[in-house]
Design an enzyme around this catalytic site. Sequence first.
Site, short mmCIF file in Angstrom:
data_model
loop_
_atom_site.label_atom_id
_atom_site.label_comp_id
_atom_site.label_asym_id
_atom_site.label_seq_id
_atom_site.Cartn_x
_atom_site.Cartn_y
_atom_site.Cartn_z
N GLU A 1 9.05 1.87 11.31
CA GLU A 1 10.12 2.88 11.21
C GLU A 1 9.43 4.23 11.16
O GLU A 1 8.61 4.48 10.27
CB GLU A 1 10.98 2.65 9.97
CG GLU A 1 11.85 1.42 10.05
CD GLU A 1 12.82 1.42 11.22
OE1 GLU A 1 13.18 2.50 11.73
OE2 GLU A 1 13.21 0.31 11.65
N CYS B 1 13.34 11.28 7.06
CA CYS B 1 13.20 10.92 8.47
C CYS B 1 14.52 11.17 9.20
O CYS B 1 14.54 11.39 10.40
CB CYS B 1 12.77 9.48 8.61
SG CYS B 1 13.81 8.38 7.67
N GLU C 1 8.55 16.63 15.22
CA GLU C 1 9.12 16.47 13.88
C GLU C 1 8.37 17.40 12.93
O GLU C 1 7.15 17.34 12.83
CB GLU C 1 8.95 15.02 13.42
CG GLU C 1 9.58 14.77 12.07
CD GLU C 1 9.35 13.35 11.57
OE1 GLU C 1 8.20 12.87 11.64
OE2 GLU C 1 10.31 12.72 11.12
N LYS D 1 0.88 -1.17 0.00
CA LYS D 1 0.00 0.00 0.00
C LYS D 1 0.93 1.23 0.00
O LYS D 1 1.49 1.60 1.03
CB LYS D 1 -0.91 -0.02 1.23
CG LYS D 1 -1.94 1.10 1.24
CD LYS D 1 -1.36 2.28 1.98
CE LYS D 1 -2.25 3.45 2.17
NZ LYS D 1 -2.05 4.50 1.17
P1 NAP Z 1 2.02 8.66 7.44
O1 NAP Z 1 0.98 9.68 7.30
O2 NAP Z 1 2.16 7.95 8.72
O3 NAP Z 1 1.74 7.62 6.28
C1 NAP Z 1 2.56 6.49 6.06
C2 NAP Z 1 1.75 5.43 5.36
O4 NAP Z 1 0.72 4.97 6.23
C3 NAP Z 1 1.03 5.92 4.10
O5 NAP Z 1 1.00 4.91 3.15
C4 NAP Z 1 -0.36 6.22 4.63
O6 NAP Z 1 -1.36 6.21 3.65
C5 NAP Z 1 -0.54 5.07 5.60
N1 NAP Z 1 -1.59 5.28 6.58
C6 NAP Z 1 -2.20 6.44 6.96
N2 NAP Z 1 -3.13 6.20 7.90
C7 NAP Z 1 -3.12 4.87 8.13
C8 NAP Z 1 -3.84 4.03 9.01
N3 NAP Z 1 -4.78 4.48 9.84
N4 NAP Z 1 -3.55 2.71 9.02
C9 NAP Z 1 -2.58 2.21 8.20
N5 NAP Z 1 -1.88 2.97 7.34
C10 NAP Z 1 -2.14 4.28 7.30
O7 NAP Z 1 3.45 9.23 7.10
P2 NAP Z 1 3.87 10.11 5.82
O8 NAP Z 1 3.34 11.48 6.04
O9 NAP Z 1 3.55 9.39 4.57
O10 NAP Z 1 5.45 10.08 5.95
C11 NAP Z 1 6.16 10.94 6.76
C12 NAP Z 1 6.61 10.24 8.02
O11 NAP Z 1 7.37 9.10 7.71
C13 NAP Z 1 7.51 11.08 8.88
O12 NAP Z 1 7.12 10.97 10.22
C14 NAP Z 1 8.88 10.46 8.69
O13 NAP Z 1 9.77 10.67 9.74
C15 NAP Z 1 8.54 9.05 8.52
N6 NAP Z 1 9.60 8.32 7.83
C16 NAP Z 1 10.36 7.45 8.55
C17 NAP Z 1 11.39 6.74 7.95
C18 NAP Z 1 12.20 5.76 8.74
O14 NAP Z 1 12.77 4.86 8.14
N7 NAP Z 1 12.28 5.87 10.05
C19 NAP Z 1 11.64 6.92 6.59
C20 NAP Z 1 10.87 7.82 5.88
C21 NAP Z 1 9.83 8.50 6.52
P3 NAP Z 1 -1.88 7.59 2.98
O15 NAP Z 1 -0.74 8.13 2.23
O16 NAP Z 1 -2.99 7.13 2.12
O17 NAP Z 1 -2.32 8.47 4.10
#
Ligand code: NAP
Length: 488
Positions: free
Chosen positions: A255, A289, A390, A180
């Site tokens: 992560e 991240c 963040e 997904k």
């Molecule tokens: P996000 O909003 O948490 O979304 C991540 C993924 O989860 C997306 O595919 C999102 O789908 C999905 N999602 C949203 N709500 C969900 C739910 N209730 N249940 C299951 N899945 C759900 O994060 P983002 O805004 O895409 O990414 C930014 C974040 O990623 C930052 O916090 C960053 O630090 C973190 N990040 C961490 C790493 C690491 O390796 N530690 C690497 C890169 C990024 P939708 O897009 O459809 O909402």
Amino acid sequence: MKVQTEIKTYFNYINGNWVSSVSNNVEPSINPANRHDIVGYVQRSTLEDVNEAVTAAKQAQTSWWKRSGVERGEYLYKAAHILEQRLQDIAETMTREMGKTLAEAKAETMRGVHILRYYAGEGARKIGDVIPSSDSEGLLFTTRVPLGVVGVISPWNFPVAIPIWKMAPALVYGNTVVLKPASETVVTAAKVIECFHEAGFPKGVVNMVCGSGSVVGQGIANHPDIDGVTFTGSNTVGKQVGRAAFERGAKYQLEMGGKNPVIVAKDADLDLAVEGTISGGLRSTGQKCTATSRVFIEREVYEPFKAKLLERVKQLKIGNGLDAETWMGPCASESQFHTVLSYIEKGKSEGAKLIYGGNRCLEGELANGFFVEPTIFEDVDLQMTIAREEIFGPVLALIQVDSIEEAIKLANDTEYGLSASIYTKNIGNALEFIKDIEAGLIKVNAETAGVEFQAPFGGMKQSSSHSREQGQAAIEFFTSIKTVFVKA
Ligand code: NAP
Ligand code: MG
């Protein structure tokens, strides 16, 4: 919704076929550098689509696992080759869909190629150990088996590398996959999955369902036939995914975010430290991240460091990532853009001193996109929101310290523990930092961002579920150990 016919529609990928969602709903994927540019239409899927994909993945898993690791690896080599051939198109799509510069998008796509090749080779490496048994006639060893069906939930900031660094090990160790991708970057994901399709993976081994996180993502986390969920994204969503998987006894790996510090010691090479702070904090518009967000500087070099930083940040060219001279593109989405601007307002209202940027860019064509100036605050107190949460945007907070010891103490004063860096020529400082800093990825005289695919990656504290991805570490999540004792 009303679809403009000249713009391509991208489908779900289930059981080897490109299919519409049963909802018959699509939504546009928007270029954040120009909100009027629609990159493609993408599926708004339902739980029914998730169920179909999981059924396909479950059916395919047994025969996929019956093949040898070497054979599974061959498919990954093929996918790597196709991805490399399409590098330019996929990188351009990534830039158009989420805004990072083309140079960064190309490097990320090439990283995807390298990851696929690395895990292709993994298919021929050892999956167990022989352990001396206390019974001298017995044979005691471990072997590894796949989890079964793995759900992959990925973010938009590395739309090629992250899905691949999760899917490649999952597949080579014998799992099948339902991906997904983040809603912001579905077209890029579809082009990656096309490479897997054309590499000839058997039907059902790789699947992709696109749609909202709360429906498709949550559907994957909850699904009784998904044996493992690997998630990268925000802490709020990660915890939800982890809880759902835990409740039904599935394996999970999270992560999540970071609030990554860099420490600039009084003996640092200041030019190098400025370069590393700019690159770590502002490349990809601060949306890594591992991005640098808090800068701790020893008092003796605070002013010269600040002067050099301000001099350097003025030279950064902001624009559409497809233009060769652009150094920094837009925020990846409208919501991210508003989030960043609201953090900047919070910084100001809580008393931090804005010394550079802080505004939306409205010059010429930039007004059509989600561009924010690189932004630098000083006099930042560790209790302020911009020092704690963040931001995921091009915002740096400068903090003066009296010693390296104090810098490390303040750097650790956060719930996160993803990456951290120090600039120093003093080996004692470096060793103290390595020992005491609470982070999963540590850099000395190098920026906080940047991860090598062949080494373990993950965070401490609230930045991860304490597992590691990439390199040899990936085997720990994507397999289960069987301990075997055999006697004639
Ligand atoms: P996000 O909003 O948490 O979304 C991540 C993924 O989860 C997306 O595919 C999102 O789908 C999905 N999602 C949203 N709500 C969900 C739910 N209730 N249940 C299951 N899945 C759900 O994060 P983002 O805004 O895409 O990414 C930014 C974040 O990623 C930052 O916090 C960053 O630090 C973190 N990040 C961490 C790493 C690491 O390796 N530690 C690497 C890169 C990024 P939708 O897009 O459809 O909402
Ligand atoms: Mg977009």
